[in-house]
Design an enzyme around this catalytic site. Structure first.
Site, short mmCIF file in Angstrom:
data_model
loop_
_atom_site.label_atom_id
_atom_site.label_comp_id
_atom_site.label_asym_id
_atom_site.label_seq_id
_atom_site.Cartn_x
_atom_site.Cartn_y
_atom_site.Cartn_z
CE LYS A 50 5.76 0.02 -12.60
NZ LYS A 50 5.65 -1.06 -13.58
CD GLU A 74 1.22 -7.60 -15.84
OE1 GLU A 74 1.82 -7.44 -14.78
OE2 GLU A 74 1.74 -7.30 -16.94
CB CYS A 101 -0.82 -0.01 1.27
SG CYS A 101 -1.67 -1.58 1.54
CG ASN A 115 3.33 -0.86 2.77
OD1 ASN A 115 2.73 -1.77 2.23
ND2 ASN A 115 4.56 -0.51 2.42
N GLY A 116 2.09 -3.37 4.74
CA GLY A 116 2.77 -4.61 5.12
C GLY A 116 1.80 -5.61 5.72
CE LYS A 161 3.36 -6.61 -19.27
NZ LYS A 161 4.40 -6.79 -18.46
CD GLU A 220 6.85 -9.16 -20.00
OE1 GLU A 220 6.85 -9.92 -19.02
OE2 GLU A 220 6.47 -7.98 -19.93
CD1 TRP A 276 -3.03 -4.53 -4.79
CD2 TRP A 276 -1.98 -5.76 -3.27
NE1 TRP A 276 -2.78 -5.76 -5.34
CE2 TRP A 276 -2.14 -6.53 -4.42
CE3 TRP A 276 -1.34 -6.33 -2.16
CZ2 TRP A 276 -1.69 -7.85 -4.52
CZ3 TRP A 276 -0.90 -7.63 -2.26
CH2 TRP A 276 -1.07 -8.37 -3.43
CG HIS A 315 4.88 -32.97 -26.09
ND1 HIS A 315 4.97 -34.30 -26.42
CD2 HIS A 315 5.99 -32.37 -26.63
CE1 HIS A 315 6.09 -34.51 -27.10
NE2 HIS A 315 6.71 -33.36 -27.25
NE ARG A 370 4.19 1.85 -1.80
CZ ARG A 370 5.30 1.15 -1.66
NH1 ARG A 370 6.28 1.34 -2.51
NH2 ARG A 370 5.46 0.32 -0.67
#
Ligand code: G6P
Length: 586
Positions: A581, A470, A2, A100-101, A467, A463, A74, A486, A27
């Site tokens: 982020k 997300e 956060c 935060n945490g 993208k 990657e 968050w 396979h 954040r």
């Protein structure tokens, strides 16, 4: 993960706090709140949504007072609700905190506090901090004693700011970032310098296990042992203040379009560190490379490239997996940690373990003031400027360029890389996005998309899938082309789209065979290639380039595709749901 912020000074606190929160929204952005102190009373407003939305609904920025705290959340403990949003006030309403945490022993502490008569309104772990502080402050009437007792009780990783009814602020740091901004008769407390950089560039990076008490024009920094702590006021670069969208609709688009410049600037200011890294790699017993998310995908490219171009073996480590692979790090090796923010908790954990194993630690990191930068022996600065969009774009290509620079030096320039040419390729791809916009419209309603790549294009396929996940919330999977037979072939039918990363190199003809196998099963194919083929339902033209440049150039159209598909789906490309982020929790 956060963001927390505190202000103590001569101006009205709330507007400064709201502005800082807006900058740190990367954040966490599911809810937001502000509390201020005025006339020895705490006023608090909070709600779910992004900073601007909540502020326009309940005017966080008109709260009165020259002292205040704020938070963007968050969610980890408790759903996204108004009640779970921060700040949290203590039962008496005389103390408010932002945190935060994660407080690991919050259930046990909550039980104890409940037995002592405390009520809890939220489902968060954070609310116990407010009530513990109330409990100890009522007993001692002393802020220092109160914080010492509080930090002795709580376990976990945290940074918090507490505001007392008398207008004093106290803040503690334990494995989560906390920075003090020292202005003229004003102080800031923040998870990131972005929270206050336009007011002061004099900062103190608080050490782990320290706390600070702010009172009028002075501050006191102490350790969790109660002794005065040493600190240094340093100047930070104001370039990180430059976090504006300019003429772009979104940060993500701006950052995608900056890449023709960022590939030229990559690592530019820390060339000596690249040189030192090369020497370390040459002498190392083992080379480990770690990262999370997109940075881990850069790790995968690094592994492939090192082996292909220099025959050096490196072992990739997914940072979050380290605890399940004990004895994985041999002593006296080197650990290269790649991270945009330098604050990913999982990456910091790997570095901690590597240091215990007496490894040399090397950071490839964008934020030179981050925990990772401060904890590593050698620091290569990515130098790509602030990246605000939650989905990493320019930081990824910058990381690749730095890897290339290391490879170039390792090979004594035998591997010849023309970075100016790479920059031109990117400009060319970005010049006309119309076709990609059209394809974005085609994929917007699908539920599954697969991305195939072989060799060094496989990490790019992973990657690319990240993208698309997300930004569009479409299920996306990166698959090595040869693995199609396979299993994944069973998924191919006319409802499926497949992106084939197919530049004209040694993987080309095998990939075309895979494309054929898919085509006959009815799936639609988007070919990313410098050679046109009627197998592709949609062809995204890649400019011709040297083999080594393909991984950088081929991710660009996919970043654009994910961005435009997000727009077509009406999702927010800068702030995808449920993500953040900088992931500072494990
Ligand atoms: C989060 C972000 C990703 C990023 C990852 C690693 O998950 O949403 O975009 O790739 O963290 O971040 P780092 O700052 O360590 O590169």
């Amino acid at each position: 993960m956060c963001s927390i912020i505190g202000y103590f000074g001569k101006e009205n606190a709330a507007p400064i706090i709201v502005k800082g929160l807006k900058r740190m929204e990367y954040r966490g952005y599911d809810s937001v709140g502000v509390a201020t102190e005025s006339d020895h009373q705490i006023k608090l407003r909070k709600g779910i949504g992004k900073v601007n939305e909540v502020n326009s609904k309940i005017q966080l920025d008109i709260l009165p007072g020259k002292v205040g705290i704020g938070h963007t959340r968050w969610a980890t403990h408790g759903k996204v609700t108004d009640v779970n949003a921060h700040p949290h006030s203590s039962n008496s309403g005389r103390i408010a905190i932002v945190h935060n945490g994660i407080i690991e022993n919050f259930e046990e502490l909550k039980k104890q506090l409940k037995n002592e008569g405390y009520d809890f309104k939220s489902d968060t772990d954070s609310e116990i901090i407010a009530n513990l502080i109330q409990k100890y402050y009522e007993k001692t009437q002393d802020i220092k004693e109160t914080i010492l007792k509080t930090v002795a009780k709580i376990k976990g990783h945290y940074a918090f700011v507490a505001m007392f009814e008398n207008g004093q602020l106290a803040a503690a740091r334990f494995h989560e970032p906390l920075i003090i901004g020292v202005g003229q008769n004003e102080f800031f407390l923040s998870s990131d310098v972005l929270g206050f950089i336009e007011y002061t560039d004099n900062v103190i990076y608080m050490e782990n296990g320290n706390f600070v008490i702010l009172d009028r024009d002075k501050f006191q920094i102490m350790g969790f042992d109660g002794k005065q702590a040493k600190y240094e006021i340093v100047k930070v670069s104001k370039e990180f203040c430059d976090a504006y969208k300019g003429d772009y609709a979104h940060f993500t688009l701006k950052e995608i379009y900056e890449q023709h410049e960022t590939v030229l600037k990559a690592g530019e200011r820390t060339l000596e560190a690249i040189e030192k890294t090369v020497q370390c790699i040459k002498q190392a017993k083992n080379i480990y490379i770690t990262g999370s998310g997109t940075s881990y995908n850069a790790v995968l490219v690094a592994k492939q490239m090192l082996s292909r171009y220099t025959r050096i073996k490196a072992e990739p480590i997914i940072a979050s997996e380290i605890q399940f692979i004990p004895h994985s790090i041999e002593e006296n090796s080197i650990m290269i940690a790649i991270s945009q923010s330098g604050e990913s908790a999982d990456v910091l954990e790997v570095v901690k373990i590597a240091k215990l194993a007496k490894c040399k630690t090397i950071a490839i990191v964008n934020l030179l003031t981050s925990s990772l930068a401060r904890e590593s022996d050698i620091v290569i600065g990515m130098n790509c400027g602030p990246e605000i969009g939650v989905a990493a774009t320019k930081s990824f290509t910058t990381q690749l360029v730095i890897i290339y620079k290391i490879i170039q030096k390792l090979s004594d320039n035998i591997v010849d890389i023309d970075f100016a040419k790479i920059s031109k390729l990117i400009s060319e791809i970005l010049k006309n996005p119309t076709k990609i916009q059209r394809i974005a419209n085609e994929i917007k309603d699908i539920s599954d998309i697969y991305i195939l790549g072989r060799g060094m294009h496989y990490p790019i396929a992973i990657e690319a899938a990240l993208k698309l996940k997300e930004l569009t919330y479409i299920h996306a999977e990166g698959i090595p082309g040869g693995e199609l037979k396979h299993g994944p072939l069973a998924l191919m039918d006319s409802n499926v789209f497949v992106i084939i990363i197919n530049p004209n190199d040694s993987t080309y003809s095998d990939m075309l065979t895979s494309a054929r196998e898919i085509k006959v099963r009815g799936a639609k194919i988007i070919g990313i290639s410098d050679i046109e083929s009627d197998i592709y339902d949609f062809w995204v033209e890649l400019p011709k380039s040297d083999e080594i440049a393909y991984p950088i150039s081929e991710i660009i159209p996919i970043q654009l595709l994910a961005y435009y598909a997000a727009l077509a789906k009406n999702t927010d490309p800068d702030y995808p749901r449920n993500l953040a982020k900088s992931v500072t929790v494990k």
